[in-house]
Design a protein around this motif. Sequence first.
Motif, mmCIF file in Angstrom:
data_model
loop_
_atom_site.group_PDB
_atom_site.id
_atom_site.type_symbol
_atom_site.label_atom_id
_atom_site.label_comp_id
_atom_site.label_asym_id
_atom_site.label_seq_id
_atom_site.Cartn_x
_atom_site.Cartn_y
_atom_site.Cartn_z
ATOM 1 N N THR A 116 0.778 -1.055 -0.230
ATOM 2 C CA THR A 116 -0.012 0.290 0.037
ATOM 3 C C THR A 116 0.914 1.402 -0.449
ATOM 4 O OG1 THR A 116 -0.238 0.431 2.474
ATOM 5 C CG2 THR A 116 -2.063 -1.254 1.308
ATOM 6 N N ALA A 117 0.346 2.256 -0.454
ATOM 7 C CA ALA A 117 1.181 3.646 -0.626
ATOM 8 C C ALA A 117 1.498 3.524 1.074
ATOM 9 C CB ALA A 117 0.224 4.603 -0.845
ATOM 10 N N ARG A 118 0.780 3.271 2.312
ATOM 11 C CA ARG A 118 1.347 4.113 3.419
ATOM 12 C C ARG A 118 2.996 3.266 3.553
ATOM 13 N NH1 ARG A 118 -2.767 3.283 8.113
ATOM 14 N NH2 ARG A 118 -3.975 5.160 6.950
ATOM 15 N N GLU A 119 2.765 1.126 3.141
ATOM 16 C CA GLU A 119 3.929 0.560 3.398
ATOM 17 C C GLU A 119 5.018 1.109 2.697
ATOM 18 O OE1 GLU A 119 1.351 -3.453 4.153
ATOM 19 O OE2 GLU A 119 1.314 -3.061 2.572
ATOM 20 N N VAL A 120 4.552 1.665 1.677
ATOM 21 C CA VAL A 120 5.627 2.119 0.442
ATOM 22 C C VAL A 120 6.223 3.279 1.166
ATOM 23 C CG1 VAL A 120 6.104 3.031 -1.460
ATOM 24 C CG2 VAL A 120 4.279 1.598 -1.732
ATOM 25 N N ALA A 121 5.324 4.309 2.004
ATOM 26 C CA ALA A 121 6.029 5.224 2.462
ATOM 27 C C ALA A 121 6.961 5.375 3.901
ATOM 28 C CB ALA A 121 4.846 6.436 2.652
ATOM 29 N N LYS A 122 7.227 3.482 4.366
ATOM 30 C CA LYS A 122 8.044 3.595 5.281
ATOM 31 C C LYS A 122 9.364 2.678 4.470
ATOM 32 C CE LYS A 122 3.884 2.785 8.530
ATOM 33 N NZ LYS A 122 3.490 2.259 9.290
#
Length: 440
Positions: free
Chosen positions: A104-110
């Motif tokens: 997800t975008a949130r996981e990519v950002a991390k």
Amino acid sequence: MVFPAQSREFSMGKQIKLKRRGKGGMLYMVRHVPVDYRGVEPRKEIWVPLSTDSESHAQQKAAQVWEKTIAGWEAKKAGDTADAEKAFEAAQNLAKARGYRWLTAREVAKLPREELLQRVEAVSVRKGEPDKLEAAALLGGAKEPPITVTRALALYWELAAENTRGMSEDQIRRWKNPRIKAIGNFVAVVGDKVLADLTRDNMLDFRDWWSKRLATESLTPNSANKDIGYVESTLRLVEEKKRLGLALPFGKLTFKEDDDKTRPPFSDKWIKEKLLASGALDGLNKEARAVLHAMVNTGARPSEIVGLLPHHIRLDHNVPHIEIKAEGKKTKNKQSKRVIPLVGISLEAFRQFPEGFPTYRFKDKISDTVNKFLRENGLLETEDHSLYSVRHSFEDRMLRAKIDERIRRDLMGHGLGGRQRYGDGASLNEAAELLTAITF
């Protein structure tokens, strides 16, 4: 991308070529883009780096790289749709085709900075604009569609995959089918609703539907309760594993069940004078007949008998026996793993089929075959009897012979009622001697 004029070309047939960037440089696969994919790939010709300067290695890699390229284009074509569910699935497939795990975008950002930059750089840029489908796939921009009841079932298979570890193909099929049927019934009554939109009224409507069926059809409360239970356990697991934070409105839905209707045992007289009478089972095929005989003095479940592999049948041992274990299939429970000595007619059955019963191995049909024959030939002691009653008869004979409870439970594959199991129990020799006294 501009390549020097001295790039060297290696032919790999009419469609694929290898070209080297500069003298001694890395090799690229060069191929014209098929017309079918021009809608998602504007270039007429692509240059794909193969990350090697070895011609032989490049030739080996080219075909696989081309397959992944095609898979990526297919995913992009599938993702060019207004259907949210199809677009999301396409984004996941495109990420996989490009060698990335879907996040997800949130996981990519991390992600660590280096991994994040790799993903960003992997997104194609056309005329200063990033490819929207690739960005959705590699950077998590694709929006996961709401989880409906039927989509929950599709997700359930993967989320509950640990439950099928050690199962045979047929066991997995039998594990899936009741859930498929239950979810189908539920959707037919309340519709394919998003989990977050399910209400208590939906659940009560499903219960009312079953209540009407119980009143008009020859069904037991147990049938309804199983259906309701499969729906509840499926949706609850998906809600938990996907962290949806929902309070699914199940509550008390089950029906009061009739007293458990266990299969009664065949009497010794019936086994001797009916089932084992000369010619009584001649109309039954030889394997099925041997399975029934094998159960008489072992008490093993029909599925355990037909699931035996050749090396589980030890006729060459000083005490002939069978070993029931999870191999090629899953045993009913931990206690089901056991060894059972072979005596009397059961020993003779395995001598006829020392390799086991391939016609029925890992297939859910032995009970239906035998029960149909017994019913049609007047060989069921009552309407409540079945092939499984042979197993119960074996247990009753051990009880009447005052065989120790621990030994009975070990041979039947039963637990010890919550008590810890210590020691090895009776030896094969000891168990065989005890069974010889009650054998047919």
